[in-house]
Design a protein around this motif. Structure first.
Motif, short mmCIF file in Angstrom:
data_model
loop_
_atom_site.label_atom_id
_atom_site.label_comp_id
_atom_site.label_asym_id
_atom_site.label_seq_id
_atom_site.Cartn_x
_atom_site.Cartn_y
_atom_site.Cartn_z
N ARG A 1 13.08 0.43 -3.40
CA ARG A 1 12.25 0.82 -2.26
C ARG A 1 13.01 0.74 -0.94
O ARG A 1 12.59 1.35 0.06
CB ARG A 1 10.98 -0.03 -2.20
CG ARG A 1 11.20 -1.46 -1.79
CD ARG A 1 9.88 -2.24 -1.76
NE ARG A 1 10.05 -3.56 -1.20
CZ ARG A 1 10.48 -4.62 -1.87
NH1 ARG A 1 10.79 -4.50 -3.16
NH2 ARG A 1 10.59 -5.79 -1.29
N SER B 1 4.44 -1.94 -7.15
CA SER B 1 3.86 -0.62 -7.34
C SER B 1 2.41 -0.63 -6.86
O SER B 1 2.05 -1.42 -5.99
CB SER B 1 3.98 -0.21 -8.82
OG SER B 1 3.88 1.18 -8.95
N LYS B 2 1.60 0.24 -7.45
CA LYS B 2 0.22 0.41 -6.97
C LYS B 2 -0.77 -0.28 -7.93
O LYS B 2 -0.82 0.08 -9.11
CB LYS B 2 -0.12 1.89 -6.87
CG LYS B 2 -1.51 2.17 -6.29
CD LYS B 2 -1.73 3.65 -6.10
CE LYS B 2 -3.14 3.95 -5.59
NZ LYS B 2 -3.45 3.27 -4.32
N HIS C 1 6.58 2.84 -1.00
CA HIS C 1 7.31 3.17 -2.22
C HIS C 1 6.46 4.07 -3.11
O HIS C 1 5.24 3.93 -3.17
CB HIS C 1 7.65 1.87 -2.96
CG HIS C 1 8.52 2.06 -4.15
ND1 HIS C 1 9.83 2.48 -4.06
CD2 HIS C 1 8.28 1.90 -5.48
CE1 HIS C 1 10.35 2.56 -5.26
NE2 HIS C 1 9.43 2.22 -6.15
N ASP D 1 4.36 5.64 -6.12
CA ASP D 1 3.55 4.99 -7.14
C ASP D 1 4.17 5.22 -8.52
O ASP D 1 5.20 5.88 -8.67
CB ASP D 1 2.09 5.44 -7.09
CG ASP D 1 1.91 6.93 -7.40
OD1 ASP D 1 2.82 7.55 -8.00
OD2 ASP D 1 0.85 7.48 -7.06
N GLN D 2 3.53 4.67 -9.55
CA GLN D 2 4.11 4.66 -10.89
C GLN D 2 4.43 6.06 -11.40
O GLN D 2 5.54 6.32 -11.91
CB GLN D 2 3.13 3.97 -11.87
CG GLN D 2 3.00 2.47 -11.67
CD GLN D 2 1.87 2.07 -10.74
OE1 GLN D 2 1.62 2.73 -9.73
NE2 GLN D 2 1.20 0.98 -11.06
N TYR E 1 6.69 3.70 -18.20
CA TYR E 1 6.56 2.52 -17.34
C TYR E 1 5.53 1.57 -17.93
O TYR E 1 4.65 1.96 -18.70
CB TYR E 1 6.22 2.88 -15.89
CG TYR E 1 4.88 3.54 -15.67
CD1 TYR E 1 3.70 2.79 -15.57
CD2 TYR E 1 4.78 4.93 -15.50
CE1 TYR E 1 2.47 3.40 -15.35
CE2 TYR E 1 3.57 5.54 -15.28
CZ TYR E 1 2.41 4.77 -15.18
OH TYR E 1 1.21 5.38 -14.96
N ASN F 1 2.92 -1.45 -16.57
CA ASN F 1 2.32 -2.19 -15.46
C ASN F 1 2.25 -3.67 -15.80
O ASN F 1 1.99 -4.05 -16.95
CB ASN F 1 0.91 -1.68 -15.18
CG ASN F 1 0.90 -0.35 -14.45
OD1 ASN F 1 1.75 -0.11 -13.60
ND2 ASN F 1 -0.04 0.51 -14.78
#
Length: 255
Positions: A148, A176-177, A219, A221-222, A239, A241
């Motif tokens: 980021r 991340s989100k 940054h 998101d996924q 990815y 989470n």
């Protein structure tokens, strides 16, 4: 001689919630990490209640690093991932700890020496956007909480893809989100109210930690980061989470 990194380019990028000249972001980010380097590990433990160690452990498991391989840890600063990879690759392998920030590398060097680091560890100060390594020379690349801060993330991802061997893995561990709206609201309150206060109390620097919180929000998101990795030429991208999406680890393979 003119310092091109500080010469206005006419192009802009984000520095947290601010818009700055693209050529000036690197020096601004360097200033943040110069300020927080000596307390970086302590603040990580406090900010995450130690959970960052579990996030990193899962990333190492996903890396599937084996004895004899070459691992590059980008933005590896204080060396916690590099130390673990050093033991995994053994005497026949090599671990390169890379960071653009000299202050972070110095902290990492001292920490690794104090821990009795073995001879397979090497340190390089370099820019993730222009990695100074040959094509197809690295088995695994990790970048934990560093992407980021990179000015041109697409360029950096292409640089990483270039130096990976066929079948090599890139793992990006990054904030991340959150996937739950309630968790996201709590996380925002923590990030923008409590985190700068902790930065002031522990590191005597609230502004750097305010920037870190803002950089997380800016940054990708996924799913966006997944697309960026695929655009860089990586395949089988996925990815995972963690902690409700507060953190995600992305993995891509060099075709």
């Amino acid at each position: 001689m003119t310092d091109k990194t500080n010469t206005p380019s006419g192009e802009t990028t984000d520095f947290g919630f601010e818009t700055v000249d693209k050529n000036q972001k690197e020096s601004l980010v360097r200033g943040v990490f110069d300020s927080v380097a000596s307390r970086y590990d302590l603040m990580n433990d406090l900010m995450s209640a130690g959970i960052h160690r579990l996030w990193k452990r899962f990333t190492i498991e996903l890396s599937a690093v084996r004895p004899g391989q070459t691992v590059l840890d980008i933005a590896g600063g204080t060396g916690d991932l590099a130390a673990k990879f050093s033991r995994l690759v053994g005497d026949d392998g090599k671990v390169i700890l890379a960071d653009i920030n000299d202050s972070m590398l110095k902290v990492g060097r001292d920490r690794l020496l104090d821990s009795g680091a073995v001879g397979n560890l090497h340190m390089v100060q370099c820019d993730a956007q222009m990695l100074p390594f040959p094509d197809a020379s690295v088995d695994c690349i990790t970048i934990a909480f560093g992407l980021r801060n990179v000015t041109d993330k697409d360029r950096a991802l292409r640089s990483m893809e270039r130096i990976l061997k066929p079948g090599g893995r890139l793992l990006v561990l990054e904030f991340s989100k959150p996937t739950n709206p309630m968790l996201e609201k709590i996380y925002d309150t923590y990030s923008f109210r409590i985190l700068p206060m902790m930065g002031q109390l522990i590191a005597n620097d609230s502004e750097s930690y305010r920037y870190l919180a803002e950089s997380i929000r800016k940054h990708p998101d996924q799913d966006t980061l997944l697309d960026m990795m695929e655009d860089a030429g990586l395949v089988n991208c996925e990815y995972h989470n963690m902690t409700g999406g507060i953190v995600a680890v992305h993995r891509g393979i060099k075709a």
